[in-house]
Scaffold this active site. Structure first.
Site, short mmCIF file in Angstrom:
data_model
loop_
_atom_site.label_atom_id
_atom_site.label_comp_id
_atom_site.label_asym_id
_atom_site.label_seq_id
_atom_site.Cartn_x
_atom_site.Cartn_y
_atom_site.Cartn_z
N ASN A 13 58.83 63.43 66.08
CA ASN A 13 60.29 63.46 66.11
C ASN A 13 60.50 64.82 66.58
O ASN A 13 60.29 65.96 66.00
CB ASN A 13 60.90 63.50 64.55
CG ASN A 13 62.24 64.07 64.40
OD1 ASN A 13 62.95 63.70 65.28
ND2 ASN A 13 62.48 64.21 63.13
N TRP A 14 61.25 64.92 67.82
CA TRP A 14 61.55 66.05 68.56
C TRP A 14 62.70 66.75 67.93
O TRP A 14 63.20 67.92 68.77
CB TRP A 14 61.64 65.88 70.07
CG TRP A 14 60.43 65.28 70.61
CD1 TRP A 14 59.19 65.05 70.01
CD2 TRP A 14 60.20 64.89 72.11
NE1 TRP A 14 58.26 64.67 70.80
CE2 TRP A 14 58.84 64.56 72.18
CE3 TRP A 14 61.03 64.78 72.90
CZ2 TRP A 14 58.23 64.09 73.43
CZ3 TRP A 14 60.35 64.54 74.30
CH2 TRP A 14 59.19 64.10 74.58
N LYS A 15 63.39 66.32 67.04
CA LYS A 15 64.73 67.02 66.69
C LYS A 15 65.57 67.03 67.77
O LYS A 15 65.60 66.54 68.81
CB LYS A 15 64.41 68.17 65.70
CG LYS A 15 63.43 67.74 64.66
CD LYS A 15 63.43 68.66 63.38
CE LYS A 15 62.11 68.02 62.39
NZ LYS A 15 62.27 68.84 61.21
N HIS A 99 66.65 60.27 57.82
CA HIS A 99 65.80 61.52 57.87
C HIS A 99 66.62 62.61 56.83
O HIS A 99 67.86 62.62 56.82
CB HIS A 99 65.84 62.27 59.16
CG HIS A 99 64.82 63.49 59.40
ND1 HIS A 99 65.02 64.51 58.84
CD2 HIS A 99 63.54 63.27 59.72
CE1 HIS A 99 64.00 65.34 59.21
NE2 HIS A 99 63.01 64.48 59.83
N GLU A 101 67.08 65.49 57.21
CA GLU A 101 68.16 66.47 57.84
C GLU A 101 69.47 65.84 58.03
O GLU A 101 70.44 66.55 57.96
CB GLU A 101 67.62 67.10 59.16
CG GLU A 101 66.36 68.11 58.77
CD GLU A 101 65.46 68.20 59.78
OE1 GLU A 101 65.43 67.82 61.18
OE2 GLU A 101 64.21 68.87 59.27
N GLU A 171 58.51 61.78 52.88
CA GLU A 171 59.01 63.19 53.60
C GLU A 171 59.21 64.06 52.50
O GLU A 171 60.49 64.29 52.33
CB GLU A 171 59.53 63.11 55.06
CG GLU A 171 59.22 62.36 56.26
CD GLU A 171 59.64 62.85 57.33
OE1 GLU A 171 58.82 63.37 58.24
OE2 GLU A 171 60.74 63.06 57.62
N GLY A 177 59.29 71.20 57.94
CA GLY A 177 59.49 72.51 58.77
C GLY A 177 59.27 73.86 58.13
O GLY A 177 59.59 74.92 58.53
N SER A 217 55.11 69.05 57.86
CA SER A 217 54.31 70.03 58.48
C SER A 217 52.90 69.57 58.65
O SER A 217 51.87 70.10 58.41
CB SER A 217 54.27 71.30 57.31
OG SER A 217 55.45 71.89 57.38
N GLY A 238 56.94 66.48 63.29
CA GLY A 238 58.08 67.42 63.90
C GLY A 238 57.68 68.21 64.65
O GLY A 238 57.03 68.00 65.53
N GLY A 239 57.57 69.65 64.27
CA GLY A 239 57.17 70.57 64.86
C GLY A 239 55.80 70.46 66.01
O GLY A 239 55.93 70.73 67.26
C1 PEP Z 1 60.23 65.74 60.28
O1 PEP Z 1 60.92 66.19 61.22
O2 PEP Z 1 60.36 64.64 60.05
C2 PEP Z 1 59.03 66.90 59.90
C3 PEP Z 1 58.05 66.35 59.09
O3 PEP Z 1 58.83 67.97 60.57
P1 PEP Z 1 57.56 68.93 60.47
O4 PEP Z 1 56.57 68.41 60.69
O5 PEP Z 1 58.08 70.01 61.25
O6 PEP Z 1 57.51 69.44 59.04
#
Ligand code: PEP
Length: 261
Positions: A13-15, A99, A101, A171, A177, A217, A238-239
């Site tokens: 997920n590139w957000k 999600h 967010e 999640e 993040g 993460s 994500g990251g």
């Molecule tokens: C996400 O955006 O779904 C996520 C898990 O981000 P990260 O891996 O950066 O915690």
């Protein structure tokens, strides 16, 4: 197309990151890095603006594409929104729904997630449904209740045949993040609960075919230990999905964990 929990499922997920040239460069590198990694199912989830060019760049690749959100209506006066047929049109197979967010900053609720899941199915998209507890909920011992409620409300009026096709992403909000990751035991406890809850409510077939991802993460260093857990079938990243080499390394670790499960 069939997706399975027999191989690890790795979604990035590139957000709200990457311009079109950056996105295309990333997927070209990822495609090269993923050659020979047939043991993993890859999905990239770029921002809307890059979907079309990413789809073009991945035309010859097994890497699949998803979107980060959508509206439940097919079309209409909903300024700023994107509908399922538009995502199909641009080459998406998947759509992330609920999600944290979106829930936290944009008023997403389990009711809207449920409408969106139905709309996704109506237009041939595979939903990746996100669920998870806040730090406060975990500290108060309410993790399982929260996850159960999100599942029950999100899956309302869906039959077993549809539920079988949903990809679940557990999640924990406190791990997204933040650099904090659920321990393999913490993650397995919730994943195991999700699978047994699906079995209880929708039958053993649904439970045994469910793909349940962990997100929060995930990075190359923690993928192996998480994916070794019985009920963890992949990762929503994500990251660490923003760079081709770290994303490919996560897939490599996931394949290794799966081979040794
Ligand atoms: C996400 O955006 O779904 C996520 C898990 O981000 P990260 O891996 O950066 O915690």
């Amino acid at each position: 197309m069939n997706f399975t929990n027999k191989n690890p499922f790795i979604a990035g997920n590139w957000k709200m990151f990457k311009t079109i040239p950056e996105a295309v460069d990333m997927v070209q590198k990822l495609h090269e890095a993923s050659v020979g990694m047939d043991g993993a199912q890859f999905v990239v989830i770029p921002p809307f603006t890059a979907l079309s060019e990413v789809a073009r760049a991945l035309q010859e690749s097994p890497i699949q594409i998803g979107a980060q959100n959508m509206h439940w209506e097919e079309q209409g006066a909903f300024t700023g929104e994107v509908a399922a047929p538009m995502l199909k049109d641009v080459g998406c197979t998947f759509v992330v729904l609920g999600h944290s967010e979106r829930r936290q900053f944009f008023g997403e609720t389990s009711e809207t997630v449920n409408k969106k899941i139905k709309a996704a199915f109506a237009h041939g998209l595979v939903p990746i449904m996100c669920i998870g507890e806040s730090l406060e909920e975990r500290k108060n011992g309410n993790t399982i209740t929260k996850v159960q409620t999100q599942i029950t409300e999100g899956l309302e009026e869906l039959d077993a045949e549809k539920i079988c096709q949903i990809i679940f992403a557990y999640e924990p909000i406190w791990a997204i993040g933040t650099g904090l990751t659920a321990t393999p035991d913490q993650a397995q406890e919730v994943h195991g609960f999700i699978r047994s809850s699906l079995a209880e409510k929708h039958g053993n077939t649904v439970a045994s075919c469910a793909i349940i991802l962990y997100g929060g993460s995930v990075k190359p260093e923690n993928t192996y230990s998480l994916l070794k857990e019985k009920d963890i079938n992949g990762a929503l990243v994500g990251g660490a999905s923003l760079k081709a080499d770290s994303f490919a390394e996560i897939a490599r670790e996931a394949i290794k964990a799966y081979e040794e499960k």
